[in-house]
Design a protein around this motif. Structure first.
Motif, PDB file in Angstrom:
ATOM      1  N   ASN A  86      15.583  -2.972  -2.392  1.00  0.00           N
ATOM      2  CA  ASN A  86      16.819  -3.328  -1.684  1.00  0.00           C
ATOM      3  C   ASN A  86      17.227  -4.793  -1.836  1.00  0.00           C
ATOM      4  OD1 ASN A  86      15.109  -4.747  -0.002  1.00  0.00           O
ATOM      5  ND2 ASN A  86      15.316  -3.366   1.742  1.00  0.00           N
ATOM      6  N   GLY A  87      16.432  -5.572  -2.574  1.00  0.00           N
ATOM      7  CA  GLY A  87      16.796  -6.970  -2.814  1.00  0.00           C
ATOM      8  C   GLY A  87      16.573  -7.914  -1.647  1.00  0.00           C
ATOM      9  N   LYS A  88      16.015  -7.398  -0.544  1.00  0.00           N
ATOM     10  CA  LYS A  88      15.835  -8.255   0.634  1.00  0.00           C
ATOM     11  C   LYS A  88      14.555  -9.081   0.546  1.00  0.00           C
ATOM     12  CE  LYS A  88      18.755  -5.566   3.666  1.00  0.00           C
ATOM     13  NZ  LYS A  88      18.849  -4.653   4.821  1.00  0.00           N
ATOM     14  N   ALA A  89      14.578 -10.227   1.235  1.00  0.00           N
ATOM     15  CA  ALA A  89      13.490 -11.195   1.120  1.00  0.00           C
ATOM     16  C   ALA A  89      12.374 -10.954   2.126  1.00  0.00           C
ATOM     17  CB  ALA A  89      14.044 -12.603   1.303  1.00  0.00           C
ATOM     18  N   ALA A 126       0.826  -1.215   0.000  1.00  0.00           N
ATOM     19  CA  ALA A 126       0.000   0.000   0.000  1.00  0.00           C
ATOM     20  C   ALA A 126       0.860   1.265   0.000  1.00  0.00           C
ATOM     21  CB  ALA A 126      -0.945  -0.011   1.195  1.00  0.00           C
ATOM     22  N   ASP A 127       2.093   1.182   0.522  1.00  0.00           N
ATOM     23  CA  ASP A 127       2.954   2.375   0.548  1.00  0.00           C
ATOM     24  C   ASP A 127       3.787   2.523  -0.726  1.00  0.00           C
ATOM     25  OD1 ASP A 127       4.886   0.425   0.779  1.00  0.00           O
ATOM     26  OD2 ASP A 127       5.903   1.366   2.481  1.00  0.00           O
ATOM     27  N   GLY A 128       3.563   1.614  -1.688  1.00  0.00           N
ATOM     28  CA  GLY A 128       4.272   1.722  -2.957  1.00  0.00           C
ATOM     29  C   GLY A 128       5.486   0.820  -3.076  1.00  0.00           C
ATOM     30  N   THR A 129       5.890   0.194  -1.969  1.00  0.00           N
ATOM     31  CA  THR A 129       7.047  -0.719  -2.024  1.00  0.00           C
ATOM     32  C   THR A 129       6.729  -1.879  -2.967  1.00  0.00           C
ATOM     33  OG1 THR A 129       7.615  -0.174   0.252  1.00  0.00           O
ATOM     34  CG2 THR A 129       8.568  -2.200  -0.647  1.00  0.00           C
ATOM     35  N   GLU A 130       7.606  -2.112  -3.934  1.00  0.00           N
ATOM     36  CA  GLU A 130       7.353  -3.149  -4.929  1.00  0.00           C
ATOM     37  C   GLU A 130       8.056  -4.446  -4.569  1.00  0.00           C
ATOM     38  OE1 GLU A 130       8.369  -1.680  -8.776  1.00  0.00           O
ATOM     39  OE2 GLU A 130       6.926  -0.040  -8.680  1.00  0.00           O
ATOM     40  N   LEU A 131       7.293  -5.535  -4.698  1.00  0.00           N
ATOM     41  CA  LEU A 131       7.818  -6.881  -4.453  1.00  0.00           C
ATOM     42  C   LEU A 131       7.688  -7.695  -5.734  1.00  0.00           C
ATOM     43  CD1 LEU A 131       5.914  -7.807  -1.141  1.00  0.00           C
ATOM     44  CD2 LEU A 131       8.132  -6.669  -1.325  1.00  0.00           C
ATOM     45  N   SER A 132       8.544  -8.699  -5.815  1.00  0.00           N
ATOM     46  CA  SER A 132       8.446  -9.661  -6.904  1.00  0.00           C
ATOM     47  C   SER A 132       8.684 -11.034  -6.304  1.00  0.00           C
ATOM     48  CB  SER A 132       9.524  -9.327  -7.941  1.00  0.00           C
ATOM     49  OG  SER A 132       9.625 -10.375  -8.865  1.00  0.00           O
ATOM     50  N   GLY A 133       7.883 -12.014  -6.710  1.00  0.00           N
ATOM     51  CA  GLY A 133       8.068 -13.349  -6.144  1.00  0.00           C
ATOM     52  C   GLY A 133       6.911 -14.244  -6.500  1.00  0.00           C
ATOM     53  N   SER A 134       6.787 -15.344  -5.759  1.00  0.00           N
ATOM     54  CA  SER A 134       5.746 -16.311  -6.096  1.00  0.00           C
ATOM     55  C   SER A 134       5.291 -17.080  -4.862  1.00  0.00           C
ATOM     56  CB  SER A 134       6.275 -17.297  -7.144  1.00  0.00           C
ATOM     57  OG  SER A 134       7.342 -18.049  -6.607  1.00  0.00           O
ATOM     58  N   TRP A 135       4.141 -17.679  -5.016  1.00  0.00           N
ATOM     59  CA  TRP A 135       3.596 -18.583  -4.011  1.00  0.00           C
ATOM     60  C   TRP A 135       3.773 -20.028  -4.503  1.00  0.00           C
ATOM     61  CZ3 TRP A 135       1.746 -17.100   0.678  1.00  0.00           C
ATOM     62  CH2 TRP A 135       1.227 -15.811   0.850  1.00  0.00           C
ATOM     63  N   VAL A 136       4.038 -20.935  -3.576  1.00  0.00           N
ATOM     64  CA  VAL A 136       4.013 -22.369  -3.869  1.00  0.00           C
ATOM     65  C   VAL A 136       3.219 -23.050  -2.769  1.00  0.00           C
ATOM     66  CG1 VAL A 136       6.246 -22.402  -5.082  1.00  0.00           C
ATOM     67  CG2 VAL A 136       6.163 -22.862  -2.613  1.00  0.00           C
ATOM     68  N   MET A 137       2.762 -24.257  -3.036  1.00  0.00           N
ATOM     69  CA  MET A 137       2.051 -25.021  -2.013  1.00  0.00           C
ATOM     70  C   MET A 137       3.047 -25.980  -1.363  1.00  0.00           C
ATOM     71  SD  MET A 137      -1.146 -24.983  -1.015  1.00  0.00           S
ATOM     72  CE  MET A 137      -2.370 -24.776  -2.295  1.00  0.00           C
ATOM     73  N   GLU A 138       3.099 -25.964  -0.047  1.00  0.00           N
ATOM     74  CA  GLU A 138       3.936 -26.928   0.685  1.00  0.00           C
ATOM     75  C   GLU A 138       3.012 -27.692   1.607  1.00  0.00           C
ATOM     76  OE1 GLU A 138       7.279 -25.219   2.742  1.00  0.00           O
ATOM     77  OE2 GLU A 138       8.350 -24.809   0.869  1.00  0.00           O
ATOM     78  N   GLY A 139       2.609 -28.876   1.201  1.00  0.00           N
ATOM     79  CA  GLY A 139       1.602 -29.611   1.959  1.00  0.00           C
ATOM     80  C   GLY A 139       0.297 -28.837   1.884  1.00  0.00           C
TER      81      GLY A 139
END
Ligand code: MYR
Length: 131
Positions: free
Chosen positions: A98-101, A73-86
Motif C-alpha cells: 500500500n506504499g505506507k510508511a 511473519a504474515d507475508g507483508t513485504e517491506l522495503s527500506g533501510s536503517w540509518v544511525m542517528e546519534g
C-alpha cells in the motif's frame, strides 16, 4: 553497542499497532507472545540480524543507508533501510502492498533494547533484555 542477543520482555501498545497494520485478532494474540529473540552483530556499517520467534527463524543482513527487503511473519513485504542517528538506529520502511510508511527505531536505554514502531499514527514499543 547493540551487539548481542536480546529477548523480548514486554510490549507497549503493540496490539493496537498490529491492529493498525491490519493484522487480524487471532494473529495479534499469537504475535503478542511470539517470544521474539534477536541477535545483532554490527561490524562497521554492516549488520547481521538473527531473528528467532514462535513463527520462524531467519537471518537478515543489511548495510546502514542501503535499501533492503524484509517480509513480516504474515507475508507483508517491506522495503527500506536503517540509518544511525546519534546512538539510535532509525529504520524507514515502506509497505509494498500500500506504499505506507513504517518507522522503527532501536536504542539502548538503561541496558535494555527499546524498539519503537510507528504506523499510520499508532506508536508501540517492544522492550528487550539481554539474554
Ligand atoms: C531487522 O533489523 O530486524 C530487520 C528489519 C526490520 C524491518 C522493520 C521491522 C518492523 C517490524 C514490525 C512488526 C510488525 C508486526 C505487525
Amino acid at each position: 553497542t547493540f551487539n548481542g542477543s536480546w529477548k523480548v520482555d514486554r510490549n507497549d501498545n503493540y496490539e493496537k499497532f498490529m491492529e493498525q497494520m491490519g493484522i487480524n485478532m487471532v494473529k495479534r494474540k499469537l504475535a503478542a507472545h511470539d517470544n521474539l529473540k534477536i541477535t545483532l552483530e554490527q561490524t562497521g556499517d554492516k549488520f547481521i540480524v538473527k531473528e528467532v520467534s514462535a513463527f520462524r527463524t531467519l537471518d537478515i543482513t543489511f548495510t546502514l543507508g542501503v535499501n533492503f527487503e524484509y517480509s513480516l511473519a504474515d507475508g507483508t513485504e517491506l522495503s527500506g533501510s536503517w540509518v544511525m542517528e546519534g546512538d539510535m538506529l532509525k529504520g524507514t520502511f515502506t509497505r509494498k502492498d500500500n506504499g505506507k510508511a513504517l518507522i522503527t527505531t532501536r536504542k539502548i536505554v538503561d541496558g535494555e533494547l527499546v524498539q519503537t514502531y510507528n504506523y499510520e499514527g499508532v506508536d508501540a514499543k517492544r522492550i528487550f533484555k539481554r539474554g
